[in-house]
Design an enzyme around this catalytic site. Structure first.
Site, PDB file in Angstrom:
ATOM      1  N   HIS A 188      -2.142  10.666  -0.894  1.00 34.09           N
ATOM      2  CA  HIS A 188      -1.619   9.974  -1.983  1.00 34.09           C
ATOM      3  C   HIS A 188      -1.318  10.955  -3.392  1.00 34.09           C
ATOM      4  CE1 HIS A 188      -4.513   6.893  -0.119  1.00 34.09           C
ATOM      5  NE2 HIS A 188      -3.644   7.143   0.655  1.00 34.09           N
ATOM      6  N   GLU A 233      -1.295  -7.987   1.914  1.00 32.75           N
ATOM      7  CA  GLU A 233      -0.895  -6.432   1.934  1.00 32.75           C
ATOM      8  C   GLU A 233       0.033  -6.109   2.849  1.00 32.75           C
ATOM      9  OE1 GLU A 233      -3.128  -2.172   1.891  1.00 32.75           O
ATOM     10  OE2 GLU A 233      -3.432  -3.914   3.780  1.00 32.75           O
ATOM     11  N   HIS A 244      -9.727  -3.346   7.011  1.00 28.87           N
ATOM     12  CA  HIS A 244      -9.237  -2.435   6.374  1.00 28.87           C
ATOM     13  C   HIS A 244      -9.486  -2.183   4.936  1.00 28.87           C
ATOM     14  CE1 HIS A 244      -6.210   1.177   6.266  1.00 28.87           C
ATOM     15  NE2 HIS A 244      -7.077   1.420   7.306  1.00 28.87           N
ATOM     16  N   ASP A 258       2.078   2.817   3.289  1.00 31.56           N
ATOM     17  CA  ASP A 258       1.232   3.955   3.157  1.00 31.56           C
ATOM     18  C   ASP A 258       1.245   4.912   4.169  1.00 31.56           C
ATOM     19  OD1 ASP A 258      -1.248   5.206   1.881  1.00 31.56           O
ATOM     20  OD2 ASP A 258      -2.186   4.615   3.539  1.00 31.56           O
ATOM     21  N   ASP A 289       0.914  -1.211  -0.046  1.00 24.52           N
ATOM     22  CA  ASP A 289      -0.048   0.019  -0.046  1.00 24.52           C
ATOM     23  C   ASP A 289       0.865   1.109  -0.086  1.00 24.52           C
ATOM     24  OD1 ASP A 289      -1.888   2.088   0.754  1.00 24.52           O
ATOM     25  OD2 ASP A 289      -3.159   0.523   1.203  1.00 24.52           O
ATOM     26  N   HIS A 316       2.085   8.830   4.606  1.00 26.24           N
ATOM     27  CA  HIS A 316       1.011   9.958   4.974  1.00 26.24           C
ATOM     28  C   HIS A 316       1.741  10.818   6.246  1.00 26.24           C
ATOM     29  CE1 HIS A 316      -2.485   8.982   3.117  1.00 26.24           C
ATOM     30  NE2 HIS A 316      -2.554   7.672   3.336  1.00 26.24           N
ATOM     31  N   HIS A 357      -1.321   2.658  -5.044  1.00 26.43           N
ATOM     32  CA  HIS A 357      -1.024   4.083  -5.390  1.00 26.43           C
ATOM     33  C   HIS A 357       0.398   4.340  -4.805  1.00 26.43           C
ATOM     34  CE1 HIS A 357      -1.958   4.750  -1.147  1.00 26.43           C
ATOM     35  NE2 HIS A 357      -3.527   4.275  -1.565  1.00 26.43           N
ATOM     36  N   SER A 365      -7.009   3.719  -1.167  1.00 23.78           N
ATOM     37  CA  SER A 365      -6.926   2.104  -1.081  1.00 23.78           C
ATOM     38  C   SER A 365      -8.061   1.219  -1.577  1.00 23.78           C
ATOM     39  CB  SER A 365      -6.381   1.950   0.008  1.00 23.78           C
ATOM     40  OG  SER A 365      -5.156   2.600   0.476  1.00 23.78           O
TER      41      SER A 365
HETATM   42 ZN   LIG Z   1      -3.394   6.050   2.286  1.00 18.77          ZN
END
Ligand SMILES: [Zn+2]
Length: 379
Positions: free
Chosen positions: A341, A262, A138, A267, A46, A271, A310, A87
């Site tokens: 993202h 995953e 999630h 990710d 991710d 962030h 992404h 996501s």
């Molecule tokens: Zn994210």
């Protein structure tokens, strides 16, 4: 011409893998020819763009496992309604083959439930599994078994798992299954999904050792909420879980299996604009990729796909001219342009029978079509 070359290469690898591991090969059902796709391991990093991978390559003491791939493609990640996907829409594109709106879990842009590849294969008798380093409810894992108009519906997403043909999961999120408090409104309910799932044949384990002994459908909660980041002590549970999960899926049926894995927190490092968070999670995910490739090389009938939904953070790897006049990569040059993202294309790596389909530049939802084609289920 290029595609033919890839095909020849991957077929040659598959055949040589068959020859080197006749014991595993002999476990194949007699109607599965060597070099055909029987199993799929789809691995999603991710928020894992090319600069995240490049940063890990620079930092890591040895080659990344991802560098073992020969077939590489690029995925265009936009969702149906937005240039920059989330996501949920990203995973729904992989799982159902349709682009949808951001936040959608297993539903199209009109909110209609679409059958996921996990459901389709599970209903055809394949064994199915999900592994994540987030709560199992999630967006990414949820998009393979649930159908909800919002990724925030954790309460309902957990309940949807009961209806899915799912054989195994490993991830966080016990709190969405028992002693439930709806995060949307703070209300608690008496529903205990763990007990409900036990009644319908699931067992729950607390370690990989227990999972190895388990029979039937099995769930392993790594945490009440999200599992810890690597930097806070999660350890190597993700890579270690791969061989155990594969043997469990194989013990369920000889038909074949679908496993989605995953690396959820690459990710989150993006962030937070924390490069060490990104790299540590990416290297952990990469170790898991290595385990999947080891299995696929020995098995010969397994397609491994590694991609991302992404890029996150708009990571740059800028250099500075040194005294010798050469421009070098510097740690200070690892800057993020965003806390969100981005729309950058992300890589797709593929290995095994059908891997040649994944060369080229295409939209993220075509990954679903390519998986179906590899399994000869696209007609
Ligand atoms: Zn994210």
């Amino acid at each position: 011409m290029m595609i033919k070359k890839f095909f020849t290469f991957s077929l040659a690898l598959s055949l040589s893998a068959c020859g080197s591991d006749s014991a595993k090969q002999s476990q194949l059902p007699s109607d599965v020819a060597p070099g055909t796709t029987q199993n799929i391991i789809l691995m999603v990093g991710d928020g894992m763009g090319l600069t995240q991978i490049s940063a890990a390559i620079e930092e890591h003491s040895r080659k990344l496992e991802m560098e073992r791939f020969q077939v590489v493609g690029l995925s265009k990640t936009r969702s149906a309604k937005e240039q920059i996907t989330d996501s949920a829409a990203g995973a729904t594109a992989f799982s159902t083959g349709v682009k949808t709106y951001n936040g959608a879990i297993g539903v199209d842009q009109h909110g209609r439930a679409r059958e996921t590849i996990l459901e389709l294969l599970g209903n055809k008798g394949y064994a199915t599994g999900l592994i994540a380093t987030s709560v199992i409810t999630h967006a990414t894992p949820a998009s393979f078994y649930a159908h909800e108009d919002s990724r925030q519906n954790y309460y309902q997403i957990a309940a949807d798992m009961k209806k899915a043909p799912l054989d195994l999961f490993i991830g966080g999120g016990r709190k969405h299954f028992e002693n439930r408090t709806d995060p949307n409104n703070g209300k608690t309910d008496d529903r205990n999904l763990i007990e409900e799932m036990q009644t319908s044949g699931f067992s729950f384990v607390n370690s990989l050792a227990e999972l190895r002994k388990a029979k039937g459908k099995v769930g392993y909660f790594l945490a009440d909420g999200h599992p810890d980041p690597i930097l806070k002590g999660r350890g190597d549970i993700l890579p270690r879980s791969i061989p155990t999960a594969i043997s469990h899926l194989r013990s369920r049926t000889e038909r074949g299996f679908f496993l989605m894995v995953e690396g959820s927190q690459i990710d989150w490092g993006g962030h937070e604009n924390k490069i060490d968070y990104v790299i540590s999670e990416l290297i952990d995910f990469d170790e898991a990729v290595g385990k999947a490739l080891d299995y696929a090389e020995a098995n010969g009938n397994t397609l491994v796909i590694v991609t991302a939904d992404h890029e996150t953070g708009g990571l740059t790897l800028a250099g500075e001219p040194g005294e010798d006049g050469k421009t070098s990569y510097t740690k200070a040059g690892r800057q993020f342009a965003s806390h969100g993202h981005t729309s950058a294309m992300v890589p797709v790596f593929a290995y095994g029978p059908g891997s040649e389909l994944f060369a080229g530049v295409y939209d993220n939802n075509e990954i679903h079509a390519k998986m179906m084609q590899a399994l000869a289920l696209d007609k």
